[in-house]
Design a protein around this motif. Sequence first.
Motif, PDB file in Angstrom:
ATOM      1  N   ASP A   1      41.916  55.914  -2.315  1.00 27.88           N
ATOM      2  CA  ASP A   1      40.613  56.953  -1.334  1.00 27.88           C
ATOM      3  C   ASP A   1      40.556  56.374  -0.783  1.00 27.88           C
ATOM      4  O   ASP A   1      39.117  56.070   0.007  1.00 27.88           O
TER       5      ASP A   1
ATOM      6  N   PRO B   1      36.404  54.511   0.726  1.00 26.35           N
ATOM      7  CA  PRO B   1      36.732  55.952   0.117  1.00 26.35           C
ATOM      8  C   PRO B   1      34.223  55.955  -0.117  1.00 26.35           C
ATOM      9  O   PRO B   1      33.489  55.561   1.012  1.00 26.35           O
TER      10      PRO B   1
ATOM     11  N   THR C   1      31.458  57.740  -1.351  1.00 24.78           N
ATOM     12  CA  THR C   1      30.698  58.004  -2.477  1.00 24.78           C
ATOM     13  C   THR C   1      30.473  59.016  -2.467  1.00 24.78           C
ATOM     14  O   THR C   1      29.421  59.430  -3.660  1.00 24.78           O
TER      15      THR C   1
ATOM     16  N   TYR D   1      40.486  65.623   1.875  1.00 20.79           N
ATOM     17  CA  TYR D   1      39.635  65.069   1.186  1.00 20.79           C
ATOM     18  C   TYR D   1      39.063  64.824   0.581  1.00 20.79           C
ATOM     19  O   TYR D   1      39.145  64.797  -0.550  1.00 20.79           O
TER      20      TYR D   1
ATOM     21  N   LYS E   1      39.123  67.445  -2.198  1.00 19.53           N
ATOM     22  CA  LYS E   1      39.812  67.342  -3.083  1.00 19.53           C
ATOM     23  C   LYS E   1      39.053  66.681  -4.270  1.00 19.53           C
ATOM     24  O   LYS E   1      38.973  66.112  -5.462  1.00 19.53           O
ATOM     25  N   LYS E   2      38.039  65.230  -3.528  1.00 18.02           N
ATOM     26  CA  LYS E   2      37.039  64.495  -4.165  1.00 18.02           C
ATOM     27  C   LYS E   2      36.186  65.008  -5.025  1.00 18.02           C
ATOM     28  O   LYS E   2      35.449  64.230  -6.146  1.00 18.02           O
TER      29      LYS E   2
END
Length: 160
Positions: A11, A81, A83, A140, A143-144
């Motif tokens: 992540d 990651p 958030t 990223y 995608k997240k």
Amino acid sequence: MKFNFIKNKKDSANVIAPPPFIYLGGILLGLFLHYIKPLEIFKNSYLIPLGWILIVISIIIFVMAVKSFARAKTNISPYEPTTSIIMKGPYNFSRNPIYLSMTIFYFGIMTLLNDLWFLIILIPLLFIIQYGVIKREEKYLTKKFGKKYMDYKKCVNRWL
């Protein structure tokens, strides 16, 4: 907010290197070449105040961006990651205000030293930032966060 350079491959954006180190490498290479064989751009020293102005502007943008990360309670490290998507503060006018601030800082150093080497080094440096860092982060985040990030990309430019 964490500063952690250990890669969390599951992540994270998996950037090729910590962006501050990429800019620092460019600055150190420029200083080395400046020491070996300076390539003066202009003959006047009127650039010195401009260099300091650029450095001050870069620091202001950087501090505002870091405070935005703290307020959002998300990680600043691209190895940790994300958030949340930050859309306030300097993120209203740039999706990458920290990299923008580092680039302005770099220009400030180049201007203070009045050396063409820094401009020559800047071209591959920005290529590395663009493709080894920003593109990976964008992939990223898309995608997240999906549509939320895509909508943000439509409203705010990558650099300015």
